[in-house]
Design an enzyme around this catalytic site. Structure first.
Site, mmCIF file in Angstrom:
data_model
loop_
_atom_site.group_PDB
_atom_site.id
_atom_site.type_symbol
_atom_site.label_atom_id
_atom_site.label_comp_id
_atom_site.label_asym_id
_atom_site.label_seq_id
_atom_site.Cartn_x
_atom_site.Cartn_y
_atom_site.Cartn_z
ATOM 1 N N SER A 161 0.831 -1.206 0.000
ATOM 2 C CA SER A 161 0.000 0.000 0.000
ATOM 3 C C SER A 161 0.866 1.257 0.000
ATOM 4 O O SER A 161 2.072 1.199 0.251
ATOM 5 C CB SER A 161 -0.888 0.015 1.243
ATOM 6 N N LYS A 162 0.203 2.364 -0.237
ATOM 7 C CA LYS A 162 0.898 3.651 -0.235
ATOM 8 C C LYS A 162 1.542 3.898 1.128
ATOM 9 O O LYS A 162 2.609 4.490 1.226
ATOM 10 C CB LYS A 162 -0.113 4.742 -0.569
ATOM 11 N N ARG A 163 0.867 3.416 2.174
ATOM 12 C CA ARG A 163 1.404 3.603 3.524
ATOM 13 C C ARG A 163 2.776 2.923 3.683
ATOM 14 O O ARG A 163 3.674 3.463 4.310
ATOM 15 C CB ARG A 163 0.416 3.078 4.571
ATOM 16 N N ASP A 183 5.269 5.180 2.108
ATOM 17 C CA ASP A 183 5.547 6.360 2.936
ATOM 18 C C ASP A 183 6.467 5.989 4.098
ATOM 19 O O ASP A 183 7.376 6.726 4.450
ATOM 20 C CB ASP A 183 4.246 6.958 3.478
#
Ligand code: GLU
Length: 506
Positions: A274-276, A279
């Site tokens: 995921s994008k998380r 990040d």
């Protein structure tokens, strides 16, 4: 045999995730290997989830990767809206194909494969809460449909009246009872699913006169003569319904073959990438930088400095393996080597270090001139106006140390501009008056080729003197060899840098 036609059918609900790009890539590779067509279709029937800019983003991403569709998009990146010999199935945006779908929904009702449902949102909410209060989950299916308001339970006259008066009815698929759907997947093999586990999905909504994903997807794959559907694993649960829809329409004989690709998994732990994760661990999950309508920006592989060839190569290896040790593949080689039977069933773990490794490999494969041409505009941004031949020879010296073209500046900025700051711990260690005096003497008496010999002959402490010089030339006691730095900046500038350091540090 009919010509291979595959499609990438994204919904423009946000930036394309790298998993989506991989789906597009595998479709592209499959199409090209079989001399077929790769089609782009925009699945935008869910207007609630539409995000402005997402469609353009998808097209730009495919272009950047070099996997541009043969059909559905004009060369300048517009989704085709009017039919032509090159784009016979236009429009390719489902919201513009609205008029096509209703007749197919009606056809299924007429043939007894679907029915009208009149339950209002409030009524459905009520049965849902009732079920929950008994610790159950409400499902619209063979167990519940008989007690709900639909054309199976209401008298025909009432159905006619509601169809005419109400604007919130839907067409639902009548999931057959007591059947086992037998399916084949090119990656997963044979799959059987009991229809008792499936619900009566909404196929068409009167409210916006639009189909849901399932109906639009099947109708369009049929009309667009799609031969293979290659898509993410998240669509596997929809496969039985899709099989049954082909059957209900009587299209089994031209039904496409299906391949459901494995998920992309987080670098650590379990679950979907995921994008998380990006990040948290500092890597992009999107091909290009994306700024959401709310103004939130996500990093992209392109802006992070990845070469598109490296990105494509690393994506190709996430879920597919050639069955050999080879890891570096050009797009043309991938077209040759790719096959769905070497795509794994298990999820593919994403490794950000490996992603960088791919870029490093591609950076090394590029010529110095190519890299210099990529670096020159970045140098201009830094206010450096250097001759291409000079930049090229700097590249030759430093490319082994870099992963991205952006790294060049950090590695070698001092070949273009004198340092203005000095690393404090190196200053503490090497900027000593007696050492500096020796460094200055050596520099005044020699050039790039003779410096070291001078230091040795005069029995100066080699390590200390050289590090002191390096500190003056580059701002730190580590980095490129002094000989190399001097070769680029010249003896006069080297001497000037020594004096400047003395001025600055006293
Ligand atoms: N619109 C679906 C998506 O966004 C397409 C799924 C399919 O390829 O059938 O992924």
């Amino acid at each position: 045999m009919s010509k291979t036609r595959v499609r990438f059918a994204p919904s423009p609900t946000g930036p394309l995730h790298m998993g989506g790009v991989r789906t597009a890539l595998y479709n592209y590779l499959f199409a090209k290997q079989h001399g077929g067509d790769f089609i782009l279709r925009i699945e935008d029937t869910d207007s609630n989830r539409f995000v402005p800019g997402a469609e353009e983003y998808i097209i730009e991403s495919l272009r950047w990767c070099g996997i541009f569709p043969d059909e559905g998009v004009t060369p300048d990146g517009k989704v085709v809206e009017t039919a032509s010999p090159e784009h016979p199935h236009a429009p390719y945006r489902q919201s513009q194909r609205r008029s096509i779908y209703r007749q197919y929904a009606e056809q299924l009702v007429a043939s007894g494969h679907a029915y009208y449902a009149f339950d209002s949102a409030e009524e459905l909410e009520k049965v849902r809460t009732e079920a929950e209060s008994k610790g159950q989950t409400f499902i619209y299916n063979h167990l519940t449909r008989g007690s709900l308001r639909n054309s199976l339970t209401l008298p025909p006259a009432e159905v006619e009246r509601l169809l005419a008066e109400r604007t919130d009815w839907t067409v639902r698929f009548l999931m057959p009872e007591g059947r086992v759907v037998e399916m084949d997947d090119l990656i997963r093999g044979h799959i059987s699913v009991d229809t008792a586990t499936l619900d009566d999905k909404v196929l068409w909504k009167r409210a916006d006169e639009l189909p849901t994903y399932h109906l639009a997807n099947i109708v369009d794959d049929h009309l667009m003569e799609i031969t293979e559907v290659i898509r993410g694993e998240e669509w596997l649960p929809s496969l039985p319904l899709h099989y049954l829809l082909y059957e209900a329409f009587g299209w089994q004989d031209s039904q496409p073959r299906f391949a459901h690709l494995p998920l992309l998994l987080k670098p650590v732990g379990n679950g979907k990438l995921s994008k998380r994760d990006g990040d948290k661990l500092g890597f992009p999950v999107f091909p290009l930088r994306w700024t959401s309508p709310a103004g939130e920006t996500s990093r992209g592989y392109r802006e992070d400095g990845y070469f598109p060839e490296a990105f494509v190569n690393l994506l190709a290896m996430l879920g597919w393996n050639p069955g050999t040790e080879q890891e570096i593949f050009s797009l043309a080689e991938l077209v040759e080597a790719f096959s769905l039977d070497k795509v794994g069933k298990a999820g593919a773990k994403f490794n950000p270090d490996k992603a960088k490794w791919f870029n490093r490999e591609y950076l090394r494969m590029k010529s110095d001139a190519e890299l210099a041409a990529l670096w020159l505009p970045l140098l201009k941004e830094k206010g450096v106006d250097a001759a291409p031949t000079f930049v090229e020879s700097v590249v030759a010296l430093i490319k082994e140390r870099a992963t991205f073209v952006q790294d060049f500046w950090d590695i070698a900025s001092y070949l273009f501009v004198a340092p203005t700051e000095y690393v404090q711990k190196d200053v503490d260690k090497f900027y000593k008056p007696e050492v500096f005096a020796m460094a200055l003497e050596a520099m005044e008496a020699s050039d790039a080729d003779t410096l070291e010999a001078y230091v040795r002959e005069h029995e100066m402490p080699m390590g200390k003197v050289m590090n002191c010089i390096r500190l003056a030339l580059s701002g730190a006691a580590s980095g490129l060899a002094i000989h190399d730095i001097m070769r680029f900046i010249g003896r006069d500038e080297s001497l000037a840098r020594l004096r400047r350091m003395q001025q600055k540090l006293g």
